[in-house]
Design an enzyme around this catalytic site. Structure first.
Site, PDB file in Angstrom:
ATOM      1  N   TYR A   1       1.094  17.359  -5.098  1.00  0.00           N
ATOM      2  CA  TYR A   1       0.654  16.085  -4.535  1.00  0.00           C
ATOM      3  C   TYR A   1       0.929  16.037  -3.041  1.00  0.00           C
ATOM      4  O   TYR A   1       2.050  16.287  -2.591  1.00  0.00           O
ATOM      5  CB  TYR A   1       1.375  14.912  -5.222  1.00  0.00           C
ATOM      6  CG  TYR A   1       1.024  13.570  -4.614  1.00  0.00           C
ATOM      7  CD1 TYR A   1      -0.308  13.152  -4.533  1.00  0.00           C
ATOM      8  CD2 TYR A   1       2.011  12.732  -4.086  1.00  0.00           C
ATOM      9  CE1 TYR A   1      -0.650  11.937  -3.961  1.00  0.00           C
ATOM     10  CE2 TYR A   1       1.680  11.508  -3.514  1.00  0.00           C
ATOM     11  CZ  TYR A   1       0.354  11.117  -3.450  1.00  0.00           C
ATOM     12  OH  TYR A   1       0.021   9.914  -2.879  1.00  0.00           O
TER      13      TYR A   1
ATOM     14  N   GLU B   1     -50.802 -13.806 -25.140  1.00  0.00           N
ATOM     15  CA  GLU B   1     -49.539 -13.215 -25.568  1.00  0.00           C
ATOM     16  C   GLU B   1     -49.718 -12.545 -26.933  1.00  0.00           C
ATOM     17  O   GLU B   1     -50.548 -12.975 -27.741  1.00  0.00           O
ATOM     18  CB  GLU B   1     -48.453 -14.295 -25.656  1.00  0.00           C
ATOM     19  CG  GLU B   1     -48.040 -14.844 -24.307  1.00  0.00           C
ATOM     20  CD  GLU B   1     -47.552 -13.746 -23.362  1.00  0.00           C
ATOM     21  OE1 GLU B   1     -46.624 -13.009 -23.729  1.00  0.00           O
ATOM     22  OE2 GLU B   1     -48.108 -13.631 -22.250  1.00  0.00           O
TER      23      GLU B   1
ATOM     24  N   ASN C   1     -34.950  -4.126 -22.437  1.00  0.00           N
ATOM     25  CA  ASN C   1     -34.581  -5.080 -23.481  1.00  0.00           C
ATOM     26  C   ASN C   1     -33.447  -4.571 -24.347  1.00  0.00           C
ATOM     27  O   ASN C   1     -32.766  -5.355 -24.992  1.00  0.00           O
ATOM     28  CB  ASN C   1     -35.785  -5.386 -24.374  1.00  0.00           C
ATOM     29  CG  ASN C   1     -36.906  -6.046 -23.584  1.00  0.00           C
ATOM     30  OD1 ASN C   1     -36.725  -7.130 -23.035  1.00  0.00           O
ATOM     31  ND2 ASN C   1     -38.029  -5.376 -23.479  1.00  0.00           N
TER      32      ASN C   1
ATOM     33  N   ASN D   1       6.102   9.787  -0.902  1.00  0.00           N
ATOM     34  CA  ASN D   1       5.622   9.008   0.240  1.00  0.00           C
ATOM     35  C   ASN D   1       5.891   7.520   0.102  1.00  0.00           C
ATOM     36  O   ASN D   1       5.696   6.762   1.032  1.00  0.00           O
ATOM     37  CB  ASN D   1       4.111   9.235   0.434  1.00  0.00           C
ATOM     38  CG  ASN D   1       3.307   8.908  -0.805  1.00  0.00           C
ATOM     39  OD1 ASN D   1       3.763   9.121  -1.926  1.00  0.00           O
ATOM     40  ND2 ASN D   1       2.128   8.377  -0.617  1.00  0.00           N
TER      41      ASN D   1
ATOM     42  N   ARG E   1     -31.180  -8.553 -27.307  1.00  0.00           N
ATOM     43  CA  ARG E   1     -31.219  -7.211 -27.883  1.00  0.00           C
ATOM     44  C   ARG E   1     -30.281  -6.213 -27.201  1.00  0.00           C
ATOM     45  O   ARG E   1     -30.070  -5.119 -27.703  1.00  0.00           O
ATOM     46  CB  ARG E   1     -32.664  -6.677 -27.859  1.00  0.00           C
ATOM     47  CG  ARG E   1     -33.503  -7.249 -28.991  1.00  0.00           C
ATOM     48  CD  ARG E   1     -34.945  -6.843 -28.851  1.00  0.00           C
ATOM     49  NE  ARG E   1     -35.619  -7.565 -27.783  1.00  0.00           N
ATOM     50  CZ  ARG E   1     -36.797  -7.224 -27.277  1.00  0.00           C
ATOM     51  NH1 ARG E   1     -37.425  -6.169 -27.720  1.00  0.00           N
ATOM     52  NH2 ARG E   1     -37.348  -7.943 -26.308  1.00  0.00           N
TER      53      ARG E   1
END
Ligand code: UD1
Ligand code: CA
Length: 466
Positions: free
Chosen positions: A374, A151, A224, A394, A8
């Site tokens: 930066y 069950e 589920n 850099n 599911r």
């Protein structure tokens, strides 16, 4: 038990590896088990077994608890699953059966269940639900003792009305388990070997069955579907939010806060000093420490960072310290829309403004980079002002190099500082300069075409159409 597919969820990822608060569901179960000081944990895998085993050995392989995997192929039910684990279990002590898709059971609840089993009883974790649909029901005799579990699909009309359900979690004396499992049959509505049938066997064998009933349904809720996953996520985050507010943290909206394990599995931990304000929509990952009187604006994502007292993190700021960490000094102002990457260390009263990225760089007290810039692999001195649009170049394509900007330097707008390079203290770099050589302290350095004005120049005029 982690062998099921989780149909599911409608996902390629096996259900037990779906994440709640950044951690796989099965990871939550194993972390809780580890807190019981279990001798070992045996994980029953089946669906996508290799993937599940790899993920768990990586995350839990170095914990105190020995972790073993057994395969269940094909998957013939929960009783069959536990049967696969029996050869890997010691013959004495207590076995706690857990489901890989029930992530939020608390360790103290499991400890109480183990205590209820007392080494010789069968203890079931149960809860009463207003709507028990889908769960196994606890069937009690006239004297109130537990007789068996039925069950949903096998239950009679009367049994379907029972509201006390089995959580899927039990504590069983190991000495009894193998014998009961060997006697299971699959003579039921689903033709599965039900672990729950051991309850009636225990009753028949004169082994007392105790139901340890709790009130908190979240602790036994299984996942589920994506909806249930999201609901449990909110329940879990809500508990974090309440705990923080009890410590005095002010959350603009407790329903809009998320604490997660980080991408490399470092556990979520948000430590706040007094008078911290957190606006809506913030996500904290890994370990984050926030100092007194600090304000975190809306929609910030902050991972593995230390933010000192009195700092203000404006909205939409992204901070991720990963391994190297990020530190923000006292009274610093960061954002909106700033990005601090691993190794960013900001001193006191540093200002980092919008669209500024800082990586592996130290900015000393009072340094400012307010717009569109930066700073990577840079050492920036006190009170430096770093202009809009400037960058440290850099990376030469192979190696990274450092840029050193000494105290009180002013870098104009749109400069490129080609590392390795040092700008001497108190110096100024003119806007638009590309700096490739070190500069002396106190000087103005400019490297760009000289401005010329051409007086004879004429604007082009529009030609007539042919
Ligand atoms: C189970 C219980 C039910 C209980 C419910 C609580 C049984 C027969 N029923 O039902 O009483 O109310 O949990 O959530 O035990 N798994 C395997 N191998 C298998 C089958 C399942 O490893 O062959 C694993 C699944 O991956 C999952 C767990 O066991 O982690 C539970 O399985 P699931 O099919 O969801 O059991 P339920 O029908 O929910
Ligand atoms: Ca289930």
């Amino acid at each position: 038990m982690a062998a099921g597919k989780g149909t599911r969820m409608k996902s390629r990822l096996p259900k037990v590896l779906q994440r709640l608060a950044g951690r796989p569901l099965l990871g939550h179960v194993l972390s809780t088990a580890a807190r019981l000081q279990a001798r070992s944990a045996v994980v029953v895998t089946g669906h996508c077994a290799e993937q599940v085993e790899a993920a768990m050995s990586q995350a839990h392989g170095d914990g105190g608890m020995a972790l073993r995997f057994v395969r269940q192929e094909p998957q013939l039910g929960t009783g069959h699953a536990v049967q696969q684990a029996v050869p890997a279990l010691a013959g004495d002590g207590t076995v706690v059966v857990l489901s890989g898709d029930v992530p939020l059971t608390r360790a103290d609840t499991l400890q109480a269940l183990v205590d209820a089993a007392g080494g010789e009883h069968l203890a079931l974790l149960t809860v009463r639900l207003p709507d028990p649909t889908g769960y196994g029901r606890i069937v009690r005799g006239p004297d109130g003792t537990v007789r068996r579990i039925v069950e949903q699909k096998d239950a009679s009309e009367a049994e379907l009305g029972i509201q006390e359900i089995y959580s899927g979690i039990m504590a069983v004396p190991a000495a009894r388990l193998a014998g009961w499992l060997a006697r299971l049959t699959n003579d039921n509505a689903q033709s599965e070997y039900y672990l729950t049938d051991v309850v009636a066997m225990a009753v028949a064998d004169g082994v007392p069955v105790v139901a340890h009933r709790i009130d908190d349904a979240v602790q036994v809720a299984g996942v589920n579907s994506p909806l249930q996953l999201a609901e449990l996520e909110r329940a879990h985050q809500g508990a974090h939010a309440r705990a923080l507010m009890e410590q005095g943290v002010r959350l603009a909206d407790p329903a809009r806060l998320d604490l997660r394990d980080d991408a490399r599995g470092r556990a979520a931990e948000l430590v706040c000093a007094q008078d911290v304000d957190i606006d809506v929509g913030c996500i904290f990952s890994g370990r984050v420490e926030i100092g007194e009187g600090t304000r975190i604006g809306a929609y910030c994502s902050i991972a593995n960072a230390t933010i000192a007292a009195g700092a203000v993190i404006h909205p939409y700021t992204h901070i991720d310290g990963e391994k190297a960490g990020v530190s923000v000094g006292e009274g610093a102002l960061v954002g909106p829309f700033a990005r601090l990457r691993p190794g960013a260390q900001l001193g006191r009263e540093v200002h980092i403004g919008n669209f500024v990225e800082v990586k592996n760089s130290q900015l000393a007290d009072g340094a400012k980079a307010n717009h569109l810039a930066y700073l990577g692999d840079a050492t920036v001195g006190e009170r430096v002002n770093y202009g809009a649009g400037s960058i440290t170049a850099n990376y030469d394509g192979v190696n990274k190099h450092r840029t050193v900007i000494e105290a009180d330097v002013q870098i104009g707008s749109n400069c490129v500082l080609v590392a390795p390079v040092t700008i001497g203290a108190g110096g100024t770099v003119g806007g638009g300069s590309t700096i490739t050589k070190n500069t002396e302290p106190g000087v103005l350095s400019v490297s760009r075409g000289r401005q010329v004005s051409i007086t004879s120049w004429k604007r082009p005029v529009k030609l007539p159409k042919p």
